[in-house]
Motif scaffolding. Sequence first.
Motif, PDB file in Angstrom:
ATOM      1  N   LYS A   1      12.908  15.433 -17.480  1.00 40.69           N
ATOM      2  CA  LYS A   1      12.413  15.443 -18.865  1.00 40.69           C
ATOM      3  C   LYS A   1      12.838  14.177 -19.609  1.00 40.69           C
ATOM      4  CE  LYS A   1      12.889  19.440 -21.045  1.00 40.69           C
ATOM      5  NZ  LYS A   1      13.538  20.718 -21.471  1.00 40.69           N
ATOM      6  N   ALA A   2      14.059  13.715 -19.349  1.00 41.52           N
ATOM      7  CA  ALA A   2      14.523  12.490 -20.002  1.00 41.52           C
ATOM      8  C   ALA A   2      13.714  11.281 -19.535  1.00 41.52           C
ATOM      9  CB  ALA A   2      16.007  12.276 -19.729  1.00 41.52           C
TER      10      ALA A   2
ATOM     11  N   ASP B   1      14.719  23.208  -3.327  1.00 40.48           N
ATOM     12  CA  ASP B   1      15.217  22.406  -2.215  1.00 40.48           C
ATOM     13  C   ASP B   1      15.377  20.941  -2.563  1.00 40.48           C
ATOM     14  OD1 ASP B   1      15.195  24.646  -0.591  1.00 40.48           O
ATOM     15  OD2 ASP B   1      13.102  24.323  -0.010  1.00 40.48           O
ATOM     16  N   ASP B   2      14.826  20.522  -3.710  1.00 38.51           N
ATOM     17  CA  ASP B   2      14.871  19.110  -4.074  1.00 38.51           C
ATOM     18  C   ASP B   2      16.262  18.687  -4.496  1.00 38.51           C
ATOM     19  OD1 ASP B   2      12.279  18.756  -3.539  1.00 38.51           O
ATOM     20  OD2 ASP B   2      11.569  18.883  -5.615  1.00 38.51           O
ATOM     21  N   GLU B   3      16.594  17.450  -4.187  1.00 42.13           N
ATOM     22  CA  GLU B   3      17.837  16.859  -4.660  1.00 42.13           C
ATOM     23  C   GLU B   3      17.543  16.043  -5.905  1.00 42.13           C
ATOM     24  OE1 GLU B   3      20.891  17.323  -3.427  1.00 42.13           O
ATOM     25  OE2 GLU B   3      20.045  18.732  -1.981  1.00 42.13           O
ATOM     26  N   LEU B   4      18.591  15.679  -6.615  1.00 41.32           N
ATOM     27  CA  LEU B   4      18.409  14.803  -7.768  1.00 41.32           C
ATOM     28  C   LEU B   4      17.866  13.465  -7.297  1.00 41.32           C
ATOM     29  CD1 LEU B   4      21.622  15.364  -9.887  1.00 41.32           C
ATOM     30  CD2 LEU B   4      19.294  15.862 -10.575  1.00 41.32           C
ATOM     31  N   PRO B   5      17.037  12.820  -8.095  1.00 40.91           N
ATOM     32  CA  PRO B   5      16.526  11.498  -7.700  1.00 40.91           C
ATOM     33  C   PRO B   5      17.668  10.524  -7.444  1.00 40.91           C
ATOM     34  CG  PRO B   5      15.365  12.350  -9.639  1.00 40.91           C
ATOM     35  CD  PRO B   5      16.539  13.255  -9.388  1.00 40.91           C
TER      36      PRO B   5
ATOM     37  N   GLN C   1      20.061  20.264 -13.684  1.00 35.22           N
ATOM     38  CA  GLN C   1      20.288  18.822 -13.674  1.00 35.22           C
ATOM     39  C   GLN C   1      18.985  18.078 -13.420  1.00 35.22           C
ATOM     40  OE1 GLN C   1      23.297  18.421 -10.651  1.00 35.22           O
ATOM     41  NE2 GLN C   1      24.964  18.327 -12.137  1.00 35.22           N
ATOM     42  N   LYS C   2      18.227  18.525 -12.447  1.00 34.84           N
ATOM     43  CA  LYS C   2      16.959  17.867 -12.105  1.00 34.84           C
ATOM     44  C   LYS C   2      15.957  18.007 -13.252  1.00 34.84           C
ATOM     45  CE  LYS C   2      13.672  17.379  -8.339  1.00 34.84           C
ATOM     46  NZ  LYS C   2      12.414  17.420  -9.070  1.00 34.84           N
TER      47      LYS C   2
END
Length: 281
Positions: free
Chosen positions: A203-204, A270-274, A197-198
Motif C-alpha cells: 500500500k505504501a 506464501d509470498d515473501e516480502l519484496p 507487513q506485505k
Amino acid sequence: MAEVVEFRVPAGSAQTLLVWGLEPEPGLEHSLFSAFSKFGLLYSVRAHRNAAVAGPGYYAIIKFYSAGDASRAQRTCNGQRLFQKSPLKVCVCTKQKGFQQQVLALNSSKCQELANHYLGFNGWSSRIITLQNLSGFDGENEELGKTLQKRSVKYLCAVEVTLPNHGVRTRGVALGEADVENGEDPLEFVTATRRVQKLAVGKALSGAFQKILLVVLENGKVAVEYNSSQEEPTDFLTEEELKGLVQVNELSLEQLDLEEEEVLSDLSFDDELPSWEMPSD
C-alpha cells in the motif's frame, strides 16, 4: 498530442474497447491479450458470454492504460479476423451519461508493471524507509470461563520511489492491519504478521506511485511530472521523523487506506516480502 497516464485503474471510456462477434474457443482471453497487447500495455481483458437474446458467442471488455493505444488498436483490429474465422467488431466504449465511476489506485504489482513499461526496469527504484510494528492487545474477552486474547497486528510502512533520470522522488505511507483470533498460536501470529507487513509495504508503494504522472509524448518519449495534488503531511517529514512516527492517530487513516479491491490482489500467504532495501537499525 501528449497524454497523461496515471497510476490508477483505467476508468475512462476512451481507454476501454468493446469487442464482439467472438467465437467460443479455449483460452479466448489469452488470444485476445496476445492480439491487443501488441498496441500497448493492457490493464485487463475480460470475456463474457452473450446474453440469450443476442445469440451464441462472446463479447469482451479490454482496458488499456493509454487512450492513444486503445484508439490504434480499434482502428487496426475492427473488421479483422485476427485469431478466428469470422471478423471481429471493435469499438471504443461510449461514456454513460450521469454515471460516475470510482477511480481506484493501482495495486503495487500493477504499479511496478506500469513503471517498467514506460520507464524501463532500470528507470526507477524503491526502498523501505521504515517498517514499524504498532501491534498490541485490543483487550480480553471472557467466554465460557476462559480468557481469550484477540491480538491486533499493525504495521506502519514508509516507502520511497526514485526516478533518477527525471529527478523525481516520492514517498508513500500506509498502515497494514489484521486481527489474530488466537493470539496464543505462534504459527497463526507469524503468518498474520508476514501478511500485514506485505500489505503495508504494498500500500505504501502504491501510495508513492500515486504522486507520479507519466506524460507520454507523440514521439513515444516519456516525461514525468510530480502530482502535488496527492501530497500528504508525511511528505514534509525527514527520514528520522518518519522512523519515529508511531502515533498513528496523528495521521489520517483514510489517506493511509487505499481501496482494498486493488491492494488485496497483491497478497498470498506464501509470498515473501519484496526484496527491497530494508532500513538499517
